[in-house]
Scaffold this motif. Sequence first.
Motif, PDB file in Angstrom:
ATOM      1  N   SER A 293       1.132  -0.715   0.021  1.00 23.84           N
ATOM      2  CA  SER A 293      -0.211   0.286   0.163  1.00 23.84           C
ATOM      3  C   SER A 293       0.542   1.077   0.157  1.00 23.84           C
ATOM      4  CB  SER A 293      -1.009   0.351   1.541  1.00 23.84           C
ATOM      5  OG  SER A 293      -0.546   0.179   2.350  1.00 23.84           O
ATOM      6  N   THR A 294       2.273   0.777   0.669  1.00 21.90           N
ATOM      7  CA  THR A 294       3.204   2.554   0.747  1.00 21.90           C
ATOM      8  C   THR A 294       3.718   1.924  -1.418  1.00 21.90           C
ATOM      9  OG1 THR A 294       3.249   1.712   3.241  1.00 21.90           O
ATOM     10  CG2 THR A 294       4.704   3.367   1.687  1.00 21.90           C
ATOM     11  N   ARG A 295       3.931   1.666  -1.432  1.00 22.70           N
ATOM     12  CA  ARG A 295       4.704   1.577  -2.583  1.00 22.70           C
ATOM     13  C   ARG A 295       3.249   2.388  -3.644  1.00 22.70           C
ATOM     14  NH1 ARG A 295       7.726  -3.034  -1.390  1.00 22.70           N
ATOM     15  NH2 ARG A 295       9.551  -2.171  -1.408  1.00 22.70           N
ATOM     16  N   ALA A 296       1.424   2.117  -3.133  1.00 24.67           N
ATOM     17  CA  ALA A 296       0.773   2.011  -4.400  1.00 24.67           C
ATOM     18  C   ALA A 296       0.685   3.952  -3.730  1.00 24.67           C
ATOM     19  CB  ALA A 296      -0.371   1.530  -4.441  1.00 24.67           C
ATOM     20  N   ALA A 297       0.899   4.297  -2.559  1.00 24.62           N
ATOM     21  CA  ALA A 297       1.215   5.354  -2.839  1.00 24.62           C
ATOM     22  C   ALA A 297       2.140   6.807  -3.027  1.00 24.62           C
ATOM     23  CB  ALA A 297       0.424   5.292  -0.871  1.00 24.62           C
ATOM     24  N   LEU A 298       3.157   6.171  -3.053  1.00 23.56           N
ATOM     25  CA  LEU A 298       4.123   7.043  -3.658  1.00 23.56           C
ATOM     26  C   LEU A 298       3.986   6.583  -5.516  1.00 23.56           C
ATOM     27  CD1 LEU A 298       6.958   5.163  -1.338  1.00 23.56           C
ATOM     28  CD2 LEU A 298       6.399   7.319  -1.507  1.00 23.56           C
ATOM     29  N   GLU A 299       3.476   5.387  -5.651  1.00 27.20           N
ATOM     30  CA  GLU A 299       3.748   5.798  -7.241  1.00 27.20           C
ATOM     31  C   GLU A 299       2.556   6.534  -7.221  1.00 27.20           C
ATOM     32  OE1 GLU A 299       1.742   3.357 -10.780  1.00 27.20           O
ATOM     33  OE2 GLU A 299       2.123   1.569  -8.640  1.00 27.20           O
ATOM     34  N   THR A 300       0.954   6.403  -6.788  1.00 27.53           N
ATOM     35  CA  THR A 300       0.152   7.426  -6.998  1.00 27.53           C
ATOM     36  C   THR A 300       0.442   9.250  -6.780  1.00 27.53           C
ATOM     37  OG1 THR A 300      -1.914   6.587  -6.112  1.00 27.53           O
ATOM     38  CG2 THR A 300      -2.168   8.457  -6.606  1.00 27.53           C
ATOM     39  N   LEU A 301       1.699   9.572  -5.370  1.00 24.69           N
ATOM     40  CA  LEU A 301       2.829  10.700  -5.974  1.00 24.69           C
ATOM     41  C   LEU A 301       3.053  11.422  -7.085  1.00 24.69           C
ATOM     42  CD1 LEU A 301       2.318  13.528  -3.908  1.00 24.69           C
ATOM     43  CD2 LEU A 301       4.863  11.973  -2.725  1.00 24.69           C
ATOM     44  N   GLY A 302       3.528  10.037  -7.466  1.00 27.66           N
ATOM     45  CA  GLY A 302       4.658  10.321  -8.596  1.00 27.66           C
ATOM     46  C   GLY A 302       3.670  10.768  -9.722  1.00 27.66           C
ATOM     47  N   PHE A 304       1.217  13.024  -9.731  1.00 26.68           N
ATOM     48  CA  PHE A 304       0.896  13.917  -9.808  1.00 26.68           C
ATOM     49  C   PHE A 304       1.671  15.421 -10.224  1.00 26.68           C
ATOM     50  CE2 PHE A 304      -2.619  12.588  -7.307  1.00 26.68           C
ATOM     51  CZ  PHE A 304      -3.384  13.262  -6.846  1.00 26.68           C
ATOM     52  N   MET A 305       0.907  16.110 -10.427  1.00 24.13           N
ATOM     53  CA  MET A 305       1.355  17.909 -10.666  1.00 24.13           C
ATOM     54  C   MET A 305       2.254  18.860 -10.416  1.00 24.13           C
ATOM     55  SD  MET A 305       0.048  18.265 -14.993  1.00 24.13           S
ATOM     56  CE  MET A 305       0.427  17.068 -16.425  1.00 24.13           C
ATOM     57  N   ALA A 306       3.235  19.247  -9.132  1.00 27.43           N
ATOM     58  CA  ALA A 306       3.332  19.313  -8.225  1.00 27.43           C
ATOM     59  C   ALA A 306       4.817  20.272  -7.969  1.00 27.43           C
ATOM     60  CB  ALA A 306       3.177  18.860  -6.755  1.00 27.43           C
ATOM     61  N   PRO A 307       4.644  21.836  -7.576  1.00 27.94           N
ATOM     62  CA  PRO A 307       5.757  21.907  -7.728  1.00 27.94           C
ATOM     63  C   PRO A 307       7.261  21.880  -6.571  1.00 27.94           C
ATOM     64  CG  PRO A 307       4.698  23.643  -6.551  1.00 27.94           C
ATOM     65  CD  PRO A 307       3.922  22.459  -7.090  1.00 27.94           C
ATOM     66  N   ARG A 308       6.155  21.073  -5.494  1.00 21.96           N
ATOM     67  CA  ARG A 308       7.186  20.622  -4.747  1.00 21.96           C
ATOM     68  C   ARG A 308       6.253  19.697  -3.947  1.00 21.96           C
ATOM     69  NH1 ARG A 308       8.893  23.321   0.917  1.00 21.96           N
ATOM     70  NH2 ARG A 308       7.004  24.395   0.722  1.00 21.96           N
ATOM     71  N   LYS A 309       6.409  18.107  -3.156  1.00 20.15           N
ATOM     72  CA  LYS A 309       5.942  17.025  -3.108  1.00 20.15           C
ATOM     73  C   LYS A 309       7.138  16.791  -1.103  1.00 20.15           C
ATOM     74  CE  LYS A 309       4.891  15.269  -7.714  1.00 20.15           C
ATOM     75  NZ  LYS A 309       4.785  14.238  -8.506  1.00 20.15           N
ATOM     76  N   ALA A 336      11.265   7.910  -6.923  1.00 19.35           N
ATOM     77  CA  ALA A 336      10.387   7.710  -7.834  1.00 19.35           C
ATOM     78  C   ALA A 336       9.330   8.895  -7.829  1.00 19.35           C
ATOM     79  CB  ALA A 336      10.441   6.785  -8.368  1.00 19.35           C
ATOM     80  N   SER A 337       9.007   8.658  -6.850  1.00 19.85           N
ATOM     81  CA  SER A 337       7.790   9.806  -6.728  1.00 19.85           C
ATOM     82  C   SER A 337       8.473  11.485  -6.713  1.00 19.85           C
ATOM     83  CB  SER A 337       6.720   9.304  -5.848  1.00 19.85           C
ATOM     84  OG  SER A 337       7.471  10.470  -4.682  1.00 19.85           O
ATOM     85  N   GLY A 338       9.171  11.239  -6.953  1.00 15.73           N
ATOM     86  CA  GLY A 338       9.321  13.137  -6.811  1.00 15.73           C
ATOM     87  C   GLY A 338       9.265  13.513  -5.721  1.00 15.73           C
ATOM     88  N   ALA A 339       9.259  13.521  -4.405  1.00 17.12           N
ATOM     89  CA  ALA A 339       9.470  13.514  -3.735  1.00 17.12           C
ATOM     90  C   ALA A 339      11.038  14.620  -3.132  1.00 17.12           C
ATOM     91  CB  ALA A 339       9.092  12.489  -2.608  1.00 17.12           C
ATOM     92  N   GLN A 340      10.645  16.139  -2.945  1.00 15.59           N
ATOM     93  CA  GLN A 340      11.797  16.804  -2.673  1.00 15.59           C
ATOM     94  C   GLN A 340      12.307  16.629  -0.903  1.00 15.59           C
ATOM     95  OE1 GLN A 340       9.542  18.501  -4.277  1.00 15.59           O
ATOM     96  NE2 GLN A 340      10.177  18.494  -6.483  1.00 15.59           N
TER      97      GLN A 340
END
Length: 370
Positions: A293-302, A304-309, A336-340
């Motif tokens: 479920s955590t990987r699925a959540a991170l994939e979902t975050l990836g 999204f278009m956002a200036p900062r995650k 991979a999710s693009g988290a800053q």
Amino acid sequence: MNVNKKKLLEKILRFMARVVLEKYHPIIIGITGSVGKSSTKEAVALIVSRAYFVRKAEGNYNNEIGIPLTIIGAKSGGASIFAWGKIICKWLWMVIFPIRYPEVLVLEMGIDRPLDMEYLLSFVSVKIGVVTQISSSHIAFFGSLGNIAKEKGKLLASLPPDGFAILNSDDKNVIRMQEKTRAKTLTYGFGLDAMLRADNLLFHRDVKRVEGFSFKLNYEGKTIPVRLPKIIARHHISGALAGVAVGVALKMNLVEIAEALENFEPLPGRLRILPGKNGMTLLDDTYNASPVSTRAALETLGEFMAPRKVVILGDMLELGSDAVEEHAMLATDVVASGAQIVVTVGKHMRSLYEALLSSGFPSRQAHWFP
């Protein structure tokens, strides 16, 4: 409540539930799996309620106490003897005097230890069994994925020949369970071997808004469009497909099923969008956590278009000796999710924090709190 009192309560509730089921004979849909049970339950109930009078399990009523209470149609009495007395009176009334009882019960059958499923099946006769996915949740009590699959597979083994086994064809541990059942089988998923298959999957979003998913549903040569405007996570589509399969098993019309799914939405704490301050958007997945479920959540975050995650993660529990490795392995998914910015909390999450630093993630942007 001490152990002896709890066991006594479970036995009383089991007897009460058995009497109710023998009197009213509802169609019982039982849903099990390591993840995705609750979202699948919501999709199934939403679809089936178009054609039947349905009762679904509420909240976390998925165990030895919650399932009998769902069958009776009552909420827990907690520590109140008076409240439990009211439940008994309600039960007596419905046993003595005929009432309008649900035609279909949608039950979430959760297990976290060996023999749990066996106990539930001792008083619940499931007609349609759904298995969502097998993963390492509760592996600390089972020792291996094989043992988890074996316990959950007991649900399918209990199904009658005129029943249905609804299986996720994208999970090899689930699809192997076909061998365990005498019931007819319907499979669902994204792969070409699924009987009910989703393809042409599109996520509708831009910088300012998200409008959910759409896909094409394929079954027996027919193709119909499906819109899920309130769904932002790909893995929730599996729950929707399971719901479609149950509808098909009950001979419902595919167009009617697709119309019902337009109102499908995740439960609180299961990847829902919440508005934040100053234009921020929150993805709330706080109900529970497993590696899947955590990987699925991170994939979902990836997606999204956002200036900062910003990612905030707490410990995943009941992973036994695999805890350190499972937490560390999330580092690739976080990147991979693009988290800053990454904030980790809990003793197990230190493994992820250290793995991120080892991978070259900026130390100023990673934080760990015990």
